[in-house]
Design a protein around this motif. Sequence first.
Motif, mmCIF file in Angstrom:
data_model
loop_
_atom_site.group_PDB
_atom_site.id
_atom_site.type_symbol
_atom_site.label_atom_id
_atom_site.label_comp_id
_atom_site.label_asym_id
_atom_site.label_seq_id
_atom_site.Cartn_x
_atom_site.Cartn_y
_atom_site.Cartn_z
ATOM 1 N N VAL A 1 46.712 58.929 34.863
ATOM 2 C CA VAL A 1 47.202 57.736 34.183
ATOM 3 C C VAL A 1 47.609 56.712 35.233
ATOM 4 C CG1 VAL A 1 48.902 56.792 32.571
ATOM 5 C CG2 VAL A 1 48.045 59.125 32.248
ATOM 6 N N LYS B 1 44.534 48.042 22.517
ATOM 7 C CA LYS B 1 44.167 49.387 22.938
ATOM 8 C C LYS B 1 42.685 49.601 22.682
ATOM 9 C CE LYS B 1 48.641 51.646 22.177
ATOM 10 N NZ LYS B 1 49.328 52.852 21.664
ATOM 11 N N SER C 1 54.559 61.530 38.909
ATOM 12 C CA SER C 1 54.228 60.117 39.083
ATOM 13 C C SER C 1 54.840 59.609 40.378
ATOM 14 C CB SER C 1 54.744 59.288 37.895
ATOM 15 O OG SER C 1 56.153 59.392 37.800
ATOM 16 N N THR D 1 47.585 49.804 31.350
ATOM 17 C CA THR D 1 47.585 51.258 31.510
ATOM 18 C C THR D 1 46.167 51.773 31.311
ATOM 19 O OG1 THR D 1 49.854 51.486 30.678
ATOM 20 C CG2 THR D 1 48.477 53.461 30.671
ATOM 21 N N THR E 1 51.281 43.974 31.271
ATOM 22 C CA THR E 1 51.197 45.324 31.822
ATOM 23 C C THR E 1 49.895 45.980 31.373
ATOM 24 O OG1 THR E 1 52.412 46.251 29.939
ATOM 25 C CG2 THR E 1 53.694 45.630 31.884
ATOM 26 N N ASN F 1 49.403 53.036 35.737
ATOM 27 C CA ASN F 1 50.218 51.964 35.163
ATOM 28 C C ASN F 1 50.313 50.820 36.167
ATOM 29 O OD1 ASN F 1 51.305 53.333 32.642
ATOM 30 N ND2 ASN F 1 51.920 54.790 34.215
ATOM 31 N N TYR F 2 49.944 49.614 35.720
ATOM 32 C CA TYR F 2 49.952 48.469 36.617
ATOM 33 C C TYR F 2 50.656 47.288 35.956
ATOM 34 C CZ TYR F 2 48.365 45.130 40.122
ATOM 35 O OH TYR F 2 48.327 44.192 41.121
ATOM 36 N N LYS F 3 51.673 46.777 36.632
ATOM 37 C CA LYS F 3 52.421 45.622 36.135
ATOM 38 C C LYS F 3 51.853 44.366 36.788
ATOM 39 C CE LYS F 3 57.154 43.849 35.628
ATOM 40 N NZ LYS F 3 58.591 44.105 35.943
ATOM 41 N N ASN G 1 43.748 55.435 31.222
ATOM 42 C CA ASN G 1 43.824 56.892 31.053
ATOM 43 C C ASN G 1 42.451 57.526 31.258
ATOM 44 O OD1 ASN G 1 46.606 56.765 29.951
ATOM 45 N ND2 ASN G 1 45.602 55.881 28.152
ATOM 46 N N THR H 1 51.993 52.273 39.516
ATOM 47 C CA THR H 1 52.556 53.619 39.409
ATOM 48 C C THR H 1 51.517 54.551 38.787
ATOM 49 O OG1 THR H 1 54.792 52.739 39.091
ATOM 50 C CG2 THR H 1 54.431 55.049 38.513
#
Length: 419
Positions: A338, A389, A284, A350, A348, A340-342, A352, A292
């Motif tokens: 994957v 989700k 990562s 994510t 947040t 990941n974004y804040k 996939n 990320t």
Amino acid sequence: MMKKVLVAGTALMLAGSLAAQAEAGVNISGDARVTYIGKQDYQRTADSANGYDDFFESRVGLNFEGKGAADKVTAKARLYFDGYGFEDDAPWDGQKSRTDLSVDYAYLTAPLGDWTIKAGRINPDYSRFFSWNIRPTRLVANYKQGNVDITPFVGVRAEGNTATDKWNDNDYMEYGLVTGFKLENGWNLKVYGRYDDDQREWAAATTDVSVSGVDAAGNVGTLMLFDVPTDPVRNKDKSGFLGDVFLNNEGANCDFGFHAEFAYKAADVQGTEDDGMGGYVMLSKAVSSQFTPAVLAGMTKDGYVADNDFGFVMVGGDTSTQVLKVGDGGDLLFGAFVANYKVSERLTLTGNLLYADFDNDDAGQLDNAIEVSGVAGYALNESASLTYKAGYLTPSIVDGSGAAEDAYFAHYLRLNVAF
């Protein structure tokens, strides 16, 4: 018999230490959740799937922590106000009253010189790929000195349940050691080794029996007797070795994140013909303070199945949306991206993208599958959060069986409150 004396004697010693503390205090905390879950085509026959199915589920859990006057000896327990397991959904069932309690964990902790001792139903998390979120009954010792962490343990996997095994104290035991090392470069290395010793000679065998008869009036009736004991059969020995090596650079202040793991399970432990193994590597990189991305590649072979918590939304991941675990369906090669974004301090995201390739040639077996999924988490305040989700999984089946290749879809929305 010595194994039981060791476990029982240490547990009694801990209990005595706890009682010796003159002033005791108990802290209570907990959490509650409610979830809406919807699934598309999760139940299927050879040539069709069931369509959309949804339900609600909820549960409340309480954590108890008792401390002695010097805060050196503690007792911890967690209760759920339902009769379901700690990993299971607790679905709503109309007007039915749910009065059962289930125990998540319950154990004592006490210092013993340079060691810390735990005894009871413990929650020892090791890694999500190998062993996570389990609740074995164990006696655990832990020693930390500098950059070394050593944890030997002994546990009871199952008591012998036939008369012969009970008489001879033939049980299913486990003996293991976990060691952790902080390396010179700040990286972390963990090694897990365990031997499962199945001493049971006999398996308890039962059958369902029906008895038919005619009463004085000529009425014919049938009485069903369930789980009637029969002659026992030889126990299928589950003894064998399990091992895992786990390396990561968390806390090492590297420009990139690195996780790698390799696991092994003996054939008898798995109940397979060959010894199983699996592993993965994940890299990562924090592109910015918000974004990320990570790439992951791995494999499973000869019956190895990763822990239920390892994975994504549809493949693995330990949620109601799971279709299969990583390793279910045969020898597997998989790769994933994957993201990941804040978005903010509260939100947040994510995403996939997973491709799984199965080494199957038989008709009706999985050939490959693609998962596209996402997770959104939003903190309402310091103690409450919303999680959404959603996932889409397209399976490809080896030709020849007529098995349905409908895509799986699922989503859930969960409100969780800690107190």
